[in-house]
Design an enzyme around this catalytic site. Structure first.
Site, PDB file in Angstrom:
ATOM      1  N   ASP A   1      -4.631  -1.816   4.759  1.00 30.22           N
ATOM      2  CA  ASP A   1      -3.186  -1.605   4.836  1.00 30.22           C
ATOM      3  C   ASP A   1      -2.757  -0.772   6.039  1.00 30.22           C
ATOM      4  OD1 ASP A   1      -2.202  -3.125   2.725  1.00 30.22           O
ATOM      5  OD2 ASP A   1      -2.650  -1.574   1.250  1.00 30.22           O
TER       6      ASP A   1
ATOM      7  N   ASP B   1      -2.491  -9.612   0.163  1.00 29.79           N
ATOM      8  CA  ASP B   1      -1.621  -8.665   0.859  1.00 29.79           C
ATOM      9  C   ASP B   1      -2.003  -8.489   2.323  1.00 29.79           C
ATOM     10  OD1 ASP B   1      -2.283  -8.205  -1.902  1.00 29.79           O
ATOM     11  OD2 ASP B   1      -1.023  -6.412  -1.912  1.00 29.79           O
TER      12      ASP B   1
END
Length: 380
Positions: free
Chosen positions: A100, A161
């Site tokens: 991320d 994601d």
């Protein structure tokens, strides 16, 4: 993408004005913070004081930069830079760096570098990109998700994601002219097309590989209802993420994949346009996730702009309008007394993070509205 109608333009202008009015007061109440969610009084918390490595910590900076673009108010620029400075603590914490990195340094350092050519921001973003590239598993051809927190072996984990984090690597390739970053991003995207996206356009949240052989050993439900289900925020990451890989590479297969996911999503959106946590959750469960609605809308706008098919482009744009107007009318707190915009957000299906506010829901709603107005910063 088709021309907007006068009614659409009027609604966009009115909504952006409401955002400007509310967010000026919200920002003044939250100077020097990195918000994640709100308490029972509707006030933002502060992740910089508790968990500087939390994956959502770039979105407040992203909101600040979008509002700076929208209004020219120097307060937003100052706050955005403040978020970026705080994230240096994360950048020096190896356990706080993961797949991320894009969510944290694209809306902060990369954005500031694009706007002002700031060398410190360039350095931060390149460190984050290099760390992310180092997570690539050469055998399985995927970027590893998460670390071994809580003694859970995640060496073979990959998640949908991550498609939204790949622009950090595409940017790094463009800036350095070093193809390795793009090679890694494309290799991960190619793997995601093959193992995350099902034949009907639905997507898995998590795929687990044997980290030493690359063999697939599991596809758990992750944050969705269960194995084989369709976690709505994961679907939104897929639409938006594959569209971005097409945008950066020009490779039609990524655009085709984004369309496949989008067409599935459009077939699943309920008549109410209130998005559930999982498109395959039981009919008697009414849990929602407004963040999935906002991200899906922003992704559909991006896809509408990317596709050369006028009919499909219009279809995607019309769906985005419906989702955003529903949020505006039914799931947004426009009161200046509350800090959040979106209500009825959810972290996951099985946890207790339901019916809450989440900062990235607000970010993607603002971004989507500014895209419709033609004024959004290209952060992702």
């Amino acid at each position: 993408m088709r021309k907007l109608t006068e009614d659409e333009k009027k609604w966009i202008d009115t909504t952006l004005k409401k955002i400007s009015v509310k967010m000026e007061e919200v920002t003044k109440r939250n100077l020097d913070k990195i918000p994640y969610t709100t308490d029972k009084y509707g006030r933002f918390d502060d992740k910089s004081g508790k968990d500087i490595c939390w994956w959502t910590n770039g979105f407040w900076g992203g909101i600040m930069w979008q509002l700076y673009k929208l209004t020219g108010n120097e307060m937003y620029k100052k706050e955005a830079i403040g978020v970026e400075d705080k994230l240096d603590e994360n950048l020096m914490n190896i356990e706080g760096l993961d797949h991320d990195n894009g969510f944290k340094w694209l809306p902060t350092s990369v954005c500031r570098y694009k706007l002002f050519n700031n060398k410190e921001s360039y350095n931060r973003a390149m460190l984050a990109a290099t760390n992310m590239a180092g997570r690539f598993n050469m055998v399985g051809k995927f970027i590893r998700a998460w670390n071994n927190w809580d003694d859970v072996d995640r060496r073979g984990f990959a998640i949908i994601d991550c498609m939204m984090n790949l622009p950090l690597l595409y940017w790094a390739s463009e800036e350095t002219t070093d193809p390795r970053f793009e090679m890694i991003a494309r290799a991960h995207a190619d793997t995601a097309r093959k193992v995350f996206v099902r034949d009907d356009g639905s997507v898995n949240h998590i795929v687990i590989f044997d980290p030493e052989t690359g063999e697939i050993v599991g596809k758990p439900g992750g944050q969705g209802y269960g194995e084989g289900s369709s976690w709505t925020r994961g679907q939104s990451w897929g639409i938006y993420g594959f569209t971005l890989s097409y945008k950066y590479t020009g490779d039609e297969k990524y655009l085709d994949t984004a369309k496949e996911i989008a067409n599935y999503v459009l077939s699943q959106i309920p008549d109410s346009c209130l998005i559930p946590i999982d498109y395959r959750q039981p009919d008697d469960i009414k849990l929602e996730d407004s963040t999935a609605a906002a991200i899906t809308a922003s992704g559909l706008i991006e896809l509408s702009q990317a596709t050369g098919d006028d009919e499909l482009s219009d279809k995607y744009l019309d769906a985005a309008f419906k989702l955003l107007k529903t949020l505006d009318e039914k799931r947004i707190s426009w009161s200046e007394d509350t800090d959040n915009l979106l209500n009825n957000c959810a972290v996951d299906y099985h946890g207790d993070g339901h019916n809450m506010s989440i900062i990235y829901g607000d970010y993607y709603f603002i971004e989507a509205m500014m895209k419709l107005a033609g004024g959004a910063l290209e952060i992702f």
